[in-house]
Motif scaffolding. Structure first.
Motif, short mmCIF file in Angstrom:
data_model
loop_
_atom_site.label_atom_id
_atom_site.label_comp_id
_atom_site.label_asym_id
_atom_site.label_seq_id
_atom_site.Cartn_x
_atom_site.Cartn_y
_atom_site.Cartn_z
N MET A 1 42.61 12.98 0.78
CA MET A 1 41.59 12.15 0.12
C MET A 1 41.89 10.66 0.33
O MET A 1 40.98 9.85 0.58
CB MET A 1 41.54 12.48 -1.37
N VAL A 2 43.17 10.29 0.23
CA VAL A 2 43.54 8.88 0.42
C VAL A 2 43.29 8.46 1.86
O VAL A 2 42.77 7.36 2.13
CB VAL A 2 45.01 8.68 0.02
N ALA A 3 43.64 9.32 2.82
CA ALA A 3 43.40 8.99 4.23
C ALA A 3 41.91 8.81 4.50
O ALA A 3 41.51 7.89 5.24
CB ALA A 3 43.98 10.09 5.11
N ALA A 4 41.06 9.66 3.92
CA ALA A 4 39.60 9.53 4.11
C ALA A 4 39.11 8.23 3.49
O ALA A 4 38.25 7.53 4.06
CB ALA A 4 38.90 10.73 3.49
N ALA A 5 39.64 7.88 2.31
CA ALA A 5 39.21 6.64 1.65
C ALA A 5 39.62 5.42 2.47
O ALA A 5 38.85 4.46 2.62
CB ALA A 5 39.80 6.57 0.25
N LEU A 6 40.86 5.43 3.00
CA LEU A 6 41.30 4.30 3.82
C LEU A 6 40.49 4.20 5.11
O LEU A 6 40.26 3.10 5.64
CB LEU A 6 42.79 4.43 4.13
N SER A 7 40.08 5.33 5.66
CA SER A 7 39.21 5.31 6.83
C SER A 7 37.85 4.71 6.49
O SER A 7 37.25 3.99 7.29
CB SER A 7 39.05 6.72 7.39
N ALA A 8 37.39 5.03 5.24
CA ALA A 8 36.08 4.52 4.83
C ALA A 8 36.09 3.01 4.66
O ALA A 8 35.08 2.33 4.93
CB ALA A 8 35.67 5.19 3.52
N VAL A 9 37.23 2.43 4.21
CA VAL A 9 37.28 0.98 4.02
C VAL A 9 37.89 0.28 5.22
O VAL A 9 38.16 -0.93 5.15
CB VAL A 9 38.08 0.63 2.74
N ALA B 1 38.48 11.34 10.34
CA ALA B 1 37.41 10.69 9.57
C ALA B 1 36.80 9.54 10.37
O ALA B 1 35.57 9.32 10.33
CB ALA B 1 37.97 10.18 8.24
N ASN B 2 37.64 8.81 11.12
CA ASN B 2 37.10 7.73 11.94
C ASN B 2 36.19 8.26 13.05
O ASN B 2 35.11 7.72 13.32
CB ASN B 2 38.24 6.92 12.57
N ILE B 3 36.64 9.35 13.67
CA ILE B 3 35.89 9.88 14.81
C ILE B 3 34.60 10.54 14.35
O ILE B 3 33.53 10.34 14.94
CB ILE B 3 36.77 10.87 15.59
N LEU B 4 34.67 11.32 13.29
CA LEU B 4 33.53 12.15 12.90
C LEU B 4 32.58 11.46 11.93
O LEU B 4 31.39 11.79 11.92
CB LEU B 4 34.04 13.45 12.27
N VAL B 5 33.08 10.52 11.11
CA VAL B 5 32.22 10.01 10.04
C VAL B 5 32.08 8.48 10.10
O VAL B 5 30.97 7.96 10.27
CB VAL B 5 32.77 10.43 8.66
N GLY C 1 33.65 5.99 11.96
CA GLY C 1 33.76 5.21 13.19
C GLY C 1 34.90 4.21 13.13
O GLY C 1 35.54 4.00 12.10
N PHE C 2 35.11 3.57 14.29
CA PHE C 2 36.18 2.58 14.37
C PHE C 2 35.60 1.20 14.16
O PHE C 2 34.61 0.84 14.78
CB PHE C 2 36.86 2.65 15.75
N GLY C 3 36.18 0.45 13.28
CA GLY C 3 35.67 -0.87 12.97
C GLY C 3 36.78 -1.90 13.00
O GLY C 3 37.83 -1.70 13.61
#
Length: 494
Positions: free
Chosen positions: A84-92, A134-138, A140-142
């Motif tokens: 969950m933390v890894a997904a959140a960090l990918s989101a921000v 999460a970066n690849i599938l949801v 993206g890379f920013g």
């Protein structure tokens, strides 16, 4: 619910509460990040996933604990939190302040959860995998590590402080509760130990120690063993009880029993019971040194009791009480020893012919006499000088009993290391027990003995060999003596 309610819950329940706090703060950070940055609103779906995880986690915990164990349960939940933390960090996109605060909270949670080093390493690989997926599938890379807005920075640090504060207060609360429980258990243990020490006075010392160690159970059972039984009482105590007031009688009896019990304790004897002024003691259970050594130790104890009784008798006479004497009987043979009675009330004692024989020998003994059976004599004859007595007809015993009177220990010698001195002669009685004399009292005793020696030497110079007091020359009285005239001599003139 108030915070105190969660702080007083069990660790499992507080862990869920702490996880709820972490996910809520992470969701709040995602919301502020979404509306303060120019980005898509796809991050808003993550709080819904957090809510699903929070809803499922209690049931998942129960299933993992039932199917596996607590350690597996803790590791699985930890991996879910990492995901969950890894997904959140990918989101921000690894926002600098959010990332630092999240990592700090994650490390704090890891330490409190006592996760192993292997699991931490595995969790690191797992977190990196989830982050890139999460970066690849949801998401993206920013642009990573972008500057953080003031609002998001303040919120992140406030959430981190609240998360740390809740965990720290809970840990302090748990330490306080644990210390209170420890003090409560310690006081209860002392209370029960005090009760046990008080109750132990109603049972032989060896028995209750064996029970406290778990070596013996308090149940009705007995066994047959060869033992040495000792029985004693005070000669003329029944008549004494009629002449003394109850308080004086109780003092004499308790003084006698306490000293005799102390002697028995020194010889590791099992004090069975007190029956008025009578004492029943045996050797051989629960501990034993062998039948022969038990018999020798019992006779040594009897001689020590007789010696102790001399001291008590001297003291009682000085206090105005009559001179009391004891009688002792000892027998060796097979007896049944164990717990007798009912399930709710039992007594540890011995039953058998030789127990009765010891009581009969005590009744037949003379004043200050130690009377033993022939079986006991066979074990102690090499170490003690015994005088044979005529076979006795004892009550309850069918055949005449061969008995012996214990005189003294055959290897007893007056050595410079002797602890007891008991010498009695006409007009002189020396009774000294060095075990009861303190080191600082030795000079006083030496001074007293020197005065006695000096007084005896002075008296020796004052009397002659016939015991008549000598007079000095100036004390001699010379009277005139008429001298009769002899034949051939003239009469003396007047």
């Amino acid at each position: 619910m108030p915070l105190e309610y969660w702080l007083d819950r069990e660790p499992k329940q507080f862990s869920y509460f702490h996880r709820l706090m972490g996910y809520s703060m992470l969701s709040l950070g995602l919301l502020v990040y979404t509306f303060t940055t120019q980005t898509t609103h796809i991050q808003l779906y993550l709080p819904l996933i957090f809510a699903v995880v929070l809803f499922v986690s209690p049931r998942l915990e129960q299933w993992l604990k039932y199917r596996y164990n607590v350690q597996v349960q803790r590791n699985v939940l930890f991996l879910i939190d990492i995901a969950m933390v890894a997904a959140a960090l990918s989101a921000v996109h690894l926002n600098l302040v959010l990332t630092l605060c999240t990592f700090a909270a994650l490390i704090y949670s890891t330490i409190n959860s006592r996760v192993s080093f292997f699991m931490m390493s595995l969790a690191g690989l797992w977190g990196v995998t989830i982050f890139y997926l999460a970066n690849i599938l949801v998401f993206g890379f920013g642009h990573y590590f972008a500057p953080t807005s003031t609002e998001l920075t303040v919120l992140a640090f406030m959430c981190l402080i609240a998360y740390f504060a809740a965990g720290s207060v809970y840990q302090a609360r748990r330490v306080y509760v644990a210390s209170q429980k420890r003090e409560h258990y310690y006081s209860q243990m002392n209370r029960y130990m005090e009760f046990a020490n008080q109750l132990s006075r109603y049972a032989p010392q060896q028995l209750w120690q064996s029970i406290m160690k778990g070596e013996t159970e308090a149940k009705i059972e007995y066994k047959r063993k060869k033992m040495t039984i000792f029985f004693s009482d005070i000669e003329g105590f029944t008549e004494l009880s009629e002449s003394l007031i109850p308080d004086d009688l109780a003092f004499v009896l308790n003084d006698y029993l306490s000293h005799m019990t102390e002697v028995a304790k020194q010889y590791e004897a099992t004090v069975d019971k007190f029956m008025g002024d009578a004492i029943l003691i045996f050797f051989g259970d629960p501990t034993t040194q062998g039948v022969e050594q038990d018999a020798k130790t019992c006779v040594e104890m009897a001689m020590a009791m007789r010696q102790q009784m001399k001291i008590l008798r001297e003291r009682w006479v000085k206090m105005g009480y009559p001179a009391l004497h004891i009688r002792m009987g000892i027998s060796t043979g097979y007896c049944h020893v164990g717990n007798y009675g009912a399930a709710h009330r039992m007594a540890y004692t011995i039953v058998g012919r030789d127990a009765n024989l010891a009581a009969r020998l005590q009744s037949a003994a003379d004043v200050d006499e130690i009377l033993i059976s022939d079986d006991t004599y066979q074990f102690i004859k090499d170490d003690f000088l015994c005088a044979p007595k005529q076979p006795m007809e004892l009550k309850g015993i069918q055949q005449p009993v061969k008995t012996w009177q214990v005189m003294e220990k055959t290897n007893a010698r007056q050595t410079e290391y002797q602890r007891w001195f008991d010498y009695e002669y006409k007009g002189f009685h020396l009774l000294l027990n060095l075990d009861e004399v303190q080191n600082f009292e030795y000079p006083q005793l030496i001074a007293v003995l020197e005065k006695i020696i000096q007084r005896i030497q002075t008296q020796q110079t004052l009397i002659n060999a016939q015991g008549v007091v000598r007079l000095h020359l100036e004390d001699e009285v010379i009277s005139e003596v008429d001298i009769l005239p002899q034949e051939g001599n003239s009469t003396l003139p007047h």
